[in-house]
Structures are given as C-alpha cells and as structure tokens.
Motif scaffolding. Structure first.
Motif, PDB file in Angstrom:
ATOM      1  N   PHE A 147       0.814  -1.215   0.000  1.00 21.61           N
ATOM      2  CA  PHE A 147       0.000   0.000   0.000  1.00 21.61           C
ATOM      3  C   PHE A 147       0.848   1.267   0.000  1.00 21.61           C
ATOM      4  O   PHE A 147       0.332   2.370  -0.174  1.00 21.61           O
ATOM      5  N   GLY A 148       2.158   1.129   0.202  1.00 24.48           N
ATOM      6  CA  GLY A 148       3.038   2.291   0.240  1.00 24.48           C
ATOM      7  C   GLY A 148       4.343   2.022  -0.481  1.00 24.48           C
ATOM      8  O   GLY A 148       4.664   0.875  -0.816  1.00 24.48           O
ATOM      9  N   LEU A 149       5.081   3.087  -0.733  1.00 19.92           N
ATOM     10  CA  LEU A 149       6.351   2.975  -1.447  1.00 19.92           C
ATOM     11  C   LEU A 149       7.327   4.022  -0.936  1.00 19.92           C
ATOM     12  O   LEU A 149       6.956   5.193  -0.765  1.00 19.92           O
ATOM     13  N   VAL A 150       8.551   3.607  -0.662  1.00 23.47           N
ATOM     14  CA  VAL A 150       9.630   4.532  -0.304  1.00 23.47           C
ATOM     15  C   VAL A 150      10.595   4.588  -1.478  1.00 23.47           C
ATOM     16  O   VAL A 150      11.116   3.567  -1.925  1.00 23.47           O
ATOM     17  N   SER A 151      10.785   5.790  -2.014  1.00 24.01           N
ATOM     18  CA  SER A 151      11.691   5.967  -3.150  1.00 24.01           C
ATOM     19  C   SER A 151      12.256   7.378  -3.155  1.00 24.01           C
ATOM     20  O   SER A 151      11.501   8.351  -3.008  1.00 24.01           O
ATOM     21  N   GLU A 152      13.568   7.496  -3.284  1.00 22.60           N
ATOM     22  CA  GLU A 152      14.250   8.788  -3.408  1.00 22.60           C
ATOM     23  C   GLU A 152      13.829   9.787  -2.317  1.00 22.60           C
ATOM     24  O   GLU A 152      13.339  10.878  -2.609  1.00 22.60           O
ATOM     25  N   ARG A 153      13.989   9.362  -1.082  1.00 21.80           N
ATOM     26  CA  ARG A 153      13.726  10.211   0.095  1.00 21.80           C
ATOM     27  C   ARG A 153      12.254  10.577   0.280  1.00 21.80           C
ATOM     28  O   ARG A 153      11.931  11.515   1.009  1.00 21.80           O
ATOM     29  N   LYS A 154      11.372   9.851  -0.382  1.00 24.12           N
ATOM     30  CA  LYS A 154       9.951  10.174  -0.287  1.00 24.12           C
ATOM     31  C   LYS A 154       9.122   8.923  -0.001  1.00 24.12           C
ATOM     32  O   LYS A 154       9.495   7.816  -0.384  1.00 24.12           O
ATOM     33  N   PHE A 155       7.978   9.156   0.656  1.00 19.46           N
ATOM     34  CA  PHE A 155       7.038   8.077   0.931  1.00 19.46           C
ATOM     35  C   PHE A 155       5.765   8.334   0.132  1.00 19.46           C
ATOM     36  O   PHE A 155       5.247   9.454   0.109  1.00 19.46           O
ATOM     37  N   TYR A 156       5.273   7.293  -0.525  1.00 17.59           N
ATOM     38  CA  TYR A 156       4.097   7.396  -1.377  1.00 17.59           C
ATOM     39  C   TYR A 156       3.014   6.424  -0.908  1.00 17.59           C
ATOM     40  O   TYR A 156       3.319   5.347  -0.379  1.00 17.59           O
ATOM     41  N   LEU A 157       1.757   6.800  -1.145  1.00 21.74           N
ATOM     42  CA  LEU A 157       0.631   5.927  -0.849  1.00 21.74           C
ATOM     43  C   LEU A 157      -0.018   5.462  -2.151  1.00 21.74           C
ATOM     44  O   LEU A 157      -0.143   6.229  -3.102  1.00 21.74           O
ATOM     45  N   ARG A 158      -0.426   4.221  -2.146  1.00 17.95           N
ATOM     46  CA  ARG A 158      -1.083   3.633  -3.314  1.00 17.95           C
ATOM     47  C   ARG A 158      -2.519   4.146  -3.432  1.00 17.95           C
ATOM     48  O   ARG A 158      -3.227   4.281  -2.437  1.00 17.95           O
ATOM     49  N   ALA A 159      -2.937   4.421  -4.648  1.00 20.82           N
ATOM     50  CA  ALA A 159      -4.295   4.902  -4.900  1.00 20.82           C
ATOM     51  C   ALA A 159      -5.020   3.942  -5.831  1.00 20.82           C
ATOM     52  O   ALA A 159      -4.403   3.207  -6.599  1.00 20.82           O
ATOM     53  N   ASN A 160      -6.334   3.947  -5.731  1.00 25.81           N
ATOM     54  CA  ASN A 160      -7.150   3.333  -6.776  1.00 25.81           C
ATOM     55  C   ASN A 160      -7.833   4.476  -7.525  1.00 25.81           C
ATOM     56  O   ASN A 160      -7.515   5.647  -7.294  1.00 25.81           O
ATOM     57  N   ARG A 161      -8.751   4.165  -8.405  1.00 32.39           N
ATOM     58  CA  ARG A 161      -9.369   5.205  -9.231  1.00 32.39           C
ATOM     59  C   ARG A 161     -10.056   6.273  -8.378  1.00 32.39           C
ATOM     60  O   ARG A 161      -9.985   7.469  -8.658  1.00 32.39           O
ATOM     61  N   ASN A 162     -10.722   5.849  -7.304  1.00 31.41           N
ATOM     62  CA  ASN A 162     -11.442   6.793  -6.448  1.00 31.41           C
ATOM     63  C   ASN A 162     -10.499   7.626  -5.591  1.00 31.41           C
ATOM     64  O   ASN A 162     -10.732   8.819  -5.365  1.00 31.41           O
ATOM     65  N   LEU A 163      -9.429   7.005  -5.107  1.00 27.12           N
ATOM     66  CA  LEU A 163      -8.508   7.708  -4.213  1.00 27.12           C
ATOM     67  C   LEU A 163      -7.625   8.723  -4.934  1.00 27.12           C
ATOM     68  O   LEU A 163      -7.127   9.654  -4.308  1.00 27.12           O
ATOM     69  N   LEU A 215      -5.067  13.131   9.896  1.00 27.27           N
ATOM     70  CA  LEU A 215      -5.428  13.078   8.478  1.00 27.27           C
ATOM     71  C   LEU A 215      -4.587  12.036   7.756  1.00 27.27           C
ATOM     72  O   LEU A 215      -5.108  11.250   6.949  1.00 27.27           O
ATOM     73  N   LEU A 216      -3.293  12.000   8.047  1.00 30.85           N
ATOM     74  CA  LEU A 216      -2.403  11.045   7.393  1.00 30.85           C
ATOM     75  C   LEU A 216      -2.802   9.614   7.733  1.00 30.85           C
ATOM     76  O   LEU A 216      -2.839   8.742   6.852  1.00 30.85           O
ATOM     77  N   ASP A 217      -3.125   9.361   8.997  1.00 28.94           N
ATOM     78  CA  ASP A 217      -3.564   8.014   9.393  1.00 28.94           C
ATOM     79  C   ASP A 217      -4.817   7.611   8.623  1.00 28.94           C
ATOM     80  O   ASP A 217      -4.971   6.450   8.216  1.00 28.94           O
ATOM     81  N   GLU A 218      -5.690   8.574   8.403  1.00 28.86           N
ATOM     82  CA  GLU A 218      -6.931   8.313   7.667  1.00 28.86           C
ATOM     83  C   GLU A 218      -6.624   7.966   6.211  1.00 28.86           C
ATOM     84  O   GLU A 218      -7.176   7.007   5.656  1.00 28.86           O
ATOM     85  N   LEU A 219      -5.711   8.710   5.589  1.00 23.38           N
ATOM     86  CA  LEU A 219      -5.346   8.451   4.194  1.00 23.38           C
ATOM     87  C   LEU A 219      -4.653   7.103   4.041  1.00 23.38           C
ATOM     88  O   LEU A 219      -4.879   6.379   3.062  1.00 23.38           O
ATOM     89  N   VAL A 220      -3.806   6.774   5.011  1.00 18.23           N
ATOM     90  CA  VAL A 220      -3.125   5.473   4.987  1.00 18.23           C
ATOM     91  C   VAL A 220      -4.150   4.349   5.097  1.00 18.23           C
ATOM     92  O   VAL A 220      -4.057   3.327   4.395  1.00 18.23           O
ATOM     93  N   SER A 221      -5.126   4.531   5.960  1.00 14.36           N
ATOM     94  CA  SER A 221      -6.179   3.525   6.128  1.00 14.36           C
ATOM     95  C   SER A 221      -6.963   3.345   4.832  1.00 14.36           C
ATOM     96  O   SER A 221      -7.251   2.210   4.415  1.00 14.36           O
ATOM     97  N   TYR A 222      -7.275   4.457   4.165  1.00  9.11           N
ATOM     98  CA  TYR A 222      -7.970   4.386   2.872  1.00  9.11           C
ATOM     99  C   TYR A 222      -7.131   3.613   1.852  1.00  9.11           C
ATOM    100  O   TYR A 222      -7.639   2.785   1.090  1.00  9.11           O
TER     101      TYR A 222
END
Length: 201
Positions: A41-57, A95-102
């Motif tokens: 659900f997440g990705l660490v790349s080049e000093r950054k953390f990313y969250l996975r999205a679907n079409r709605n997110l 807010l971040l915890d909520e987005l991670v949960s989504y």
C-alpha cells in the motif's frame, strides 16, 4: 540517498505506522514497497514516501496536494498509482492516518475484486491483451484469481507447456499484471529473480 539511508527511511515509515500491525518491505520500482500481509500500500523511493491509490482515491490524494510518482525505466517515464506524502501531511497525523487507512483498504479491495471469478477479465490487466488471455485460458488459467493464485512463474510454465516458443518477456508481462503495473516498471532485481527461479523448472 544510498541504500543504507533508504533502508533507514523504510524502518522509520514502518515504525511510524506500526499501529496497522506487522508491516514488511520488499524491493519494488527502484525503492521499497511497504506491505501489510503481502499487500503493498506504500512505497519509499528517493527520500519520499508514497501511498497507493485506486481510481477513487486518486482524486482525494490530488486534492491534498499529493504529487503522482513517476518511475523511470531506461529514461522513459511511467506514471504509477502512488502519490507523495508531502511535508504538510506529516504534520497532520490524524489526516495522514486516515489516508493510509484508505490506501490499505483500497489495496486489499483491489486484490479481492481481482480474485473473484466475476471480477476483471485477464485481458483488462496491465500488459495483457485478448491473445494472451486466450493463451492463458488454454493453459487452464481462466480468471484473474487463477493468475494470482498460480503466480507469474507457474502461470508462465503452464503456457510454455502448450506453446514451446513463448518468449520470456511473457513472464514479465504476467508479473507486472499481478503487481498492477506495466512490465517496464518491474525493477531489474525482480526480473533477475524471476529468471533465476525459472531455471529451477
């Protein structure tokens, strides 16, 4: 950022979101995927953390100023469904915890939907088309769930048993389809690992 620093950031992210339960990491897209029970659900790349999205997110993440991750494969840009957790979000823990949960829920739902016989057809997955779908069906792989359960290597071996001259590129197509990404975005480490495993068969 060297490998040691990258691993340190991965450890910090896993610790930060420890409330989700046991998290693990794996090499992916030139960085490290963050997973819960093998669901990335997440990705660490080049000093950054990313969250996975679907079409709605995607719309939700863009609304919060999250930039989309661009993976470069041999210089060619490939847009991925991962969005950058910017500094302002790190300062809003609730807010971040909520987005991670989504993000985690969406990743789990995507896998569950793909596993259903009535879900997406094989040809609708990244890298696959109607010809490959027909080939997979001849090999006894009827649904997306079958492909996920067999895995890229076993699925490829089944196809090779009925079509001897099949290219090894199909192995990468299948692996990318299972991961939900273009085959060009598969890291070299994953490609090499797949080929090494294939030697055992």
């Amino acid at each position: 950022m060297d490998r040691k620093e990258t691993k340190q950031l991965v450890s910090e992210v896993i610790e930060y979101f420890s409330g989700l339960g046991k998290l693990t990491s794996r090499s992916m897209f030139g960085g490290y995927g963050i997973c819960q029970h093998k669901v990335m659900f997440g990705l660490v790349s080049e000093r950054k953390f990313y969250l996975r999205a679907n079409r709605n997110l995607e719309t939700v993440f863009i609304t919060h100023g999250m930039a989309q991750f661009v993976y470069r494969k041999r210089g060619a840009p490939v847009l991925m469904r991962y969005f950058h957790v910017n500094e302002s979000l790190w300062n809003e823990r609730e807010l971040l915890d909520e987005l991670v949960s989504y993000s985690l829920s969406a990743a789990i739902n995507d896998i569950e939907e793909k596993s259903k016989p009535e879900g997406a057809r094989l040809k609708d997955l990244p890298n696959l088309n109607i010809s490959i779908e027909r080939l997979l069906r001849r090999a006894g792989i009827i649904s997306v769930g079958d492909l996920i359960n067999f895995g890229a290597i076993n699925s490829y071996i089944r196809v090779r048993a009925i079509k001897k001259d099949v290219s090894s590129e199909l192995l990468f197509y299948l692996a990318g389809a299972i991961e939900g990404c273009h085959s060009a975005a598969l890291p070299e480490s994953i490609r090499n690992e797949l080929l090494e495993h294939l030697k055992c068969y």
